[in-house]
Design a protein around this motif. Structure first.
Motif, short mmCIF file in Angstrom:
data_model
loop_
_atom_site.label_atom_id
_atom_site.label_comp_id
_atom_site.label_asym_id
_atom_site.label_seq_id
_atom_site.Cartn_x
_atom_site.Cartn_y
_atom_site.Cartn_z
N SER A 1 -49.26 -14.49 -62.17
CA SER A 1 -47.94 -14.02 -61.74
C SER A 1 -48.04 -13.12 -60.49
O SER A 1 -47.27 -13.30 -59.54
N PRO A 2 -48.99 -12.17 -60.44
CA PRO A 2 -49.12 -11.38 -59.20
C PRO A 2 -49.51 -12.23 -57.99
O PRO A 2 -49.04 -11.97 -56.88
N GLN A 3 -50.35 -13.23 -58.18
CA GLN A 3 -50.71 -14.11 -57.07
C GLN A 3 -49.48 -14.86 -56.58
O GLN A 3 -49.25 -14.99 -55.37
N PHE A 4 -48.67 -15.36 -57.51
CA PHE A 4 -47.44 -16.04 -57.13
C PHE A 4 -46.51 -15.09 -56.38
O PHE A 4 -45.88 -15.48 -55.40
N ALA A 5 -46.43 -13.85 -56.82
CA ALA A 5 -45.57 -12.87 -56.16
C ALA A 5 -45.99 -12.68 -54.69
O ALA A 5 -45.14 -12.58 -53.80
N VAL A 6 -47.29 -12.68 -54.44
CA VAL A 6 -47.78 -12.56 -53.06
C VAL A 6 -47.41 -13.80 -52.26
O VAL A 6 -46.89 -13.70 -51.14
N LEU A 7 -47.64 -14.99 -52.83
CA LEU A 7 -47.25 -16.22 -52.15
C LEU A 7 -45.75 -16.22 -51.84
O LEU A 7 -45.33 -16.56 -50.74
N ASN A 8 -44.96 -15.80 -52.81
CA ASN A 8 -43.52 -15.77 -52.67
C ASN A 8 -43.08 -14.81 -51.56
O ASN A 8 -42.18 -15.11 -50.78
N THR A 9 -43.73 -13.67 -51.47
CA THR A 9 -43.41 -12.70 -50.43
C THR A 9 -43.73 -13.27 -49.05
O THR A 9 -42.95 -13.10 -48.11
N LEU A 10 -44.83 -13.98 -48.95
CA LEU A 10 -45.23 -14.53 -47.65
C LEU A 10 -44.39 -15.73 -47.25
O LEU A 10 -44.23 -16.00 -46.05
N VAL A 11 -43.82 -16.45 -48.21
CA VAL A 11 -42.92 -17.55 -47.87
C VAL A 11 -41.72 -16.99 -47.13
O VAL A 11 -41.27 -17.55 -46.15
N GLY A 12 -41.24 -15.87 -47.59
CA GLY A 12 -40.07 -15.27 -46.96
C GLY A 12 -40.37 -14.56 -45.66
O GLY A 12 -39.48 -14.41 -44.83
N GLU A 13 -41.61 -14.14 -45.47
CA GLU A 13 -41.92 -13.33 -44.29
C GLU A 13 -43.42 -13.37 -44.00
O GLU A 13 -44.16 -12.48 -44.37
N ASP A 14 -43.84 -14.41 -43.34
CA ASP A 14 -45.24 -14.56 -42.97
C ASP A 14 -45.65 -13.46 -42.00
O ASP A 14 -44.83 -12.94 -41.25
N GLY A 15 -46.93 -13.10 -42.01
CA GLY A 15 -47.45 -12.16 -41.03
C GLY A 15 -47.34 -10.70 -41.43
O GLY A 15 -47.42 -9.82 -40.57
N LEU A 16 -47.16 -10.43 -42.72
CA LEU A 16 -47.13 -9.05 -43.19
C LEU A 16 -48.55 -8.56 -43.43
O LEU A 16 -49.44 -9.35 -43.75
N ASP A 17 -48.75 -7.26 -43.32
CA ASP A 17 -50.07 -6.72 -43.65
C ASP A 17 -50.19 -6.57 -45.17
O ASP A 17 -49.20 -6.57 -45.90
N GLN A 18 -51.42 -6.44 -45.62
CA GLN A 18 -51.72 -6.39 -47.05
C GLN A 18 -51.03 -5.22 -47.75
O GLN A 18 -50.51 -5.36 -48.85
N ARG A 19 -50.99 -4.06 -47.12
CA ARG A 19 -50.36 -2.89 -47.71
C ARG A 19 -48.87 -3.14 -47.96
O ARG A 19 -48.35 -2.84 -49.03
N THR A 20 -48.21 -3.72 -46.98
CA THR A 20 -46.78 -4.00 -47.10
C THR A 20 -46.51 -5.00 -48.22
O THR A 20 -45.60 -4.83 -49.03
N VAL A 21 -47.32 -6.05 -48.29
CA VAL A 21 -47.15 -7.04 -49.35
C VAL A 21 -47.35 -6.37 -50.71
O VAL A 21 -46.57 -6.59 -51.65
#
Length: 156
Positions: A35-55
């Motif tokens: 579930s946490p891995q999916f949450a990261v994928l989901n966040t990047l779908v909406g906004e690619d190019g974020l830094d790790q801290r922000t994600v």
């Protein structure tokens, strides 16, 4: 001293809720993607190019946990970690094509799992339940990270 009634202990109930979520997740959504891995994928779908801290902040993961989640996603070639063209001191995360395809596949399963998870509640109770979970989670996050504000949390 008699045994405590754990049905009145939020931590006990939260653990049971997490167990139910984990069972549904691995049964319906994925045995390979957490579930946490999916949450990261989901966040990047909406906004690619974020830094790790922000994600990590957006999905509610601490620094060490987000680092491990990203490491695993990079190793599976679902996410690329690249130097920021504007600031070489920082890295940004981007979904790979494979990560985008996997997110798309798991999104439908996640919706089905959520429907089953919330099925014991009528629609109004579901909305209330989710609002209460947000309030308690935001309060807990404020204890862990006093600089975070509820408005920092993306809308559901």
């Amino acid at each position: 001293m008699p045994a405590l009634d754990l049905s009145t202990h939020p931590g006990h109930l939260a653990r049971r809720l997490q167990q139910a979520h984990t069972l549904l997740w691995t049964t319906i959504v994925s045995e390979d993607v957490t579930s946490p891995q999916f949450a990261v994928l989901n966040t990047l779908v909406g906004e690619d190019g974020l830094d790790q801290r922000t994600v990590g902040e957006r999905v509610g993961l601490d620094r060490s946990t987000i680092a491990e989640v990203v490491r695993r996603l990079v190793a599976r070639e679902l996410v690329d970690k690249v130097r920021d063209a504007k600031d070489a001191r920082r890295s940004v995360l981007r979904l790979t094509e494979q990560g985008t395809r996997l997110h798309h596949k798991l999104s439908g399963r996640t919706a089905r799992m959520n429907k089953i998870f919330l099925a014991p509640l009528d629609p109004q109770e579901q909305a209330t339940f989710l609002e209460l979970l947000h309030r308690v989670s935001d309060a807990a996050e404020a204890l862990r990270n006093p600089t975070a504000r509820p408005s920092d949390r993306p809308a559901p």
